[in-house]
Scaffold this active site. Sequence first.
Site, PDB file in Angstrom:
ATOM      1  NE  ARG A   1      80.273 -23.982  43.486  1.00 33.98           N
ATOM      2  CZ  ARG A   1      81.239 -24.792  43.885  1.00 33.98           C
ATOM      3  NH1 ARG A   1      81.756 -24.660  45.092  1.00 33.98           N
ATOM      4  NH2 ARG A   1      81.692 -25.737  43.100  1.00 33.98           N
TER       5      ARG A   1
ATOM      6  CE  LYS B   1      90.521 -35.443  41.313  1.00 31.93           C
ATOM      7  NZ  LYS B   1      89.841 -34.260  40.748  1.00 31.93           N
TER       8      LYS B   1
ATOM      9  N   GLY C   1      84.524 -28.104  36.936  1.00 32.59           N
ATOM     10  CA  GLY C   1      85.805 -28.199  37.637  1.00 32.59           C
ATOM     11  C   GLY C   1      86.867 -27.245  37.115  1.00 32.59           C
TER      12      GLY C   1
ATOM     13  N   GLY D   1      82.254 -33.354  40.074  1.00 34.98           N
ATOM     14  CA  GLY D   1      81.884 -34.768  40.108  1.00 34.98           C
ATOM     15  C   GLY D   1      80.505 -35.012  39.519  1.00 34.98           C
TER      16      GLY D   1
END
Length: 398
Positions: free
Chosen positions: A36, A198, A355, A378
């Site tokens: 990152r 999910k 993800g 998300g």
Amino acid sequence: MKLSIKDIQVNGKEVLMRCDFNVPYNTDLEITDDTRIQAALPSIKHLLENGAKLVICSHMGRPAGVPEEKYSLRPVGLRLAELLGAPVAFADDTIGENATLLRAQLESGHAVLLENTRFDEREKANDSEFAKALAGNADIFVNDAFGTAHRAHASTEGVTHHVSQSAMGFLIESELEFLLEKLAEPERPFLVIMGGAKVGDKIQVIRSMMEKADEFLIGGAMAYTFRKAQGYKIGDSLVQDEFMDLSLELIKEAEEKGIKFHLPTDTRIAQEFKDDAETKVTAPYSEGGEIEEHWEGIDIGDVAIEDFKVVVARAKTILWNGPMGVFEKTNFAKGTIELAKAVAASDALTIVGGGDSVTAANKFCNPGDFDFLSTGGGASLELLEGKELPGVAALSNK
Ligand code: AMP
């Protein structure tokens, strides 16, 4: 169109930049993966080379709104300086005395990193006083934190109300380019591959992608909700019963629209959730192969892998989000490995939607073999669902 980092004049101006420096630490507070930080370098370098007085902020982890050593950004500041080959000042508070002093002393072409924005509970509350103090004397705000752009926090949304211009950094710009623009008019066939656990988060993406996709591949634990809804036995596999009706509706909608909706033909199952657990593959559902009690589906089966490869090979645009099985465990990873390799080998435009699928793509393939790896989890899902991201919506228009 939102204002881009390329459109702004920053020479001699104080610029507040929001990065996503939420990197993992080990117990000695050493960074174990600096992806990152590396990802933010193009925007940081661009601003410094163009003479900005650069103030960088970020969150890290989930502190309880108060300072906690294990969530300090100090190690990030050190690594950033190493990667830039230039000093980066570190303020041990976010809007306090030290930050104010370092910001006042800042010269053009130099950077200061502020301490974790979430050390103050007003960050997540999007408190306007906190946002105002964070903006300080900065004239311009640059948001390059795609991973938190779906949250309206003080450092992503609030600050935009206290500066004259807010622009997106290169990272956010490329996320929007791939996840929105390129998928708006995809080369066909456009294949959407969904997996993971999910169902609730992802079923909305399937619904929104129904408008654009030509084919779907459904893997991971998600598949069992669909299979149970169709009346099959799925043993002890992970299921979200509340989404069974919706999953049947989606299958029906796909049929009506002429969209090919592929569920795994067979399943790899196990009785224990261990790395070296014994596994076996069921017969195809169409041949009476169901999952018995005390067995759990942990990956797509071997026939499914071959079926899925054929579908991947004919696609011209591929969006992949979610693993095919519990890829973190060696004996449960085959489906995800084979699928990742098939996507990597494809000539299609390949977009990995964030993800765990990005983790899998990095682990099992050469990341350069994909056209785009999203940095959001998300945030990517919300964008694909067609939702507006507050951290992007609040930026200035061109
Ligand atoms: P998600 O956060 O929805 O992308 O889900 C990712 C997680 O789904 C990974 O940690 C996988 O281990 C998990 N997963 C994938 N397939 C299965 C499965 N068949 N049973 C349980 N978990 C699964």
